[in-house]
Motif scaffolding. Sequence first.
Motif, mmCIF file in Angstrom:
data_model
loop_
_atom_site.group_PDB
_atom_site.id
_atom_site.type_symbol
_atom_site.label_atom_id
_atom_site.label_comp_id
_atom_site.label_asym_id
_atom_site.label_seq_id
_atom_site.Cartn_x
_atom_site.Cartn_y
_atom_site.Cartn_z
ATOM 1 N N LYS A 11 0.837 -1.208 0.000
ATOM 2 C CA LYS A 11 0.000 0.000 0.000
ATOM 3 C C LYS A 11 0.866 1.250 0.000
ATOM 4 O O LYS A 11 0.558 2.231 -0.679
ATOM 5 C CB LYS A 11 -0.922 -0.006 1.218
ATOM 6 N N TRP B 243 -4.362 0.997 -4.645
ATOM 7 C CA TRP B 243 -4.287 1.427 -3.241
ATOM 8 C C TRP B 243 -5.599 1.098 -2.530
ATOM 9 O O TRP B 243 -5.592 0.578 -1.414
ATOM 10 C CB TRP B 243 -4.000 2.929 -3.187
ATOM 11 N N LYS C 7 -6.274 -1.593 0.481
ATOM 12 C CA LYS C 7 -6.934 -1.132 1.703
ATOM 13 C C LYS C 7 -8.104 -2.056 2.058
ATOM 14 O O LYS C 7 -8.329 -2.373 3.224
ATOM 15 C CB LYS C 7 -7.399 0.306 1.519
#
Length: 183
Positions: free
Chosen positions: A125, A135, A139
């Motif tokens: 990340k 990203w 997450k």
Amino acid sequence: MINRNEENIDFSRKAKADANKYKLSVREKAFADLMAMGWKDFDAFLASGLYNPVYNKDTNMRDMNNLLMQDEAFDAYLAAIGKKARKTKKSTGNGKIEEEAEDNGINMAVELSKENQLRELLIAKAKQPIGSKEWLDIKKMIADITQAKKDEIQTEDTTIHYYLPLTCNVCELYQKHKKNMKH
């Protein structure tokens, strides 16, 4: 690299030489060695003496994560001892010595641990631009793993409790039966 005062501890020449070879402090080397043996990262951080009790836990966690994710010398040493550990020999129960055979040189228990997966996802990340599709996907994966960790902790209690009276004449079933017998 975390700079800690190591002047008051007299480490062996070998420990100092090994640490200097990888441009690490002796405590950082110990931290990596403990992690390679299977210790959880925070426990290894505490035991190696890198945890500074003067700072709060968040500051210590940030120092530990910086060491794990951003220190190239530490990463290089951890990779080197990981390869070395896979090549070590072990003794079996019948006295034979055989090479430790792991699937393609990968320790599956360590690789599949949730702590290791979270660490790798955090590293991935950090390498992605904030807000990008990758990203956001990473997450989501982190959220899934942390949720699974919570699910493990919460176990539903399905125990059924039966409360019995101390004497028969107090029991509702007995009293109903007695009433029915009178009628």
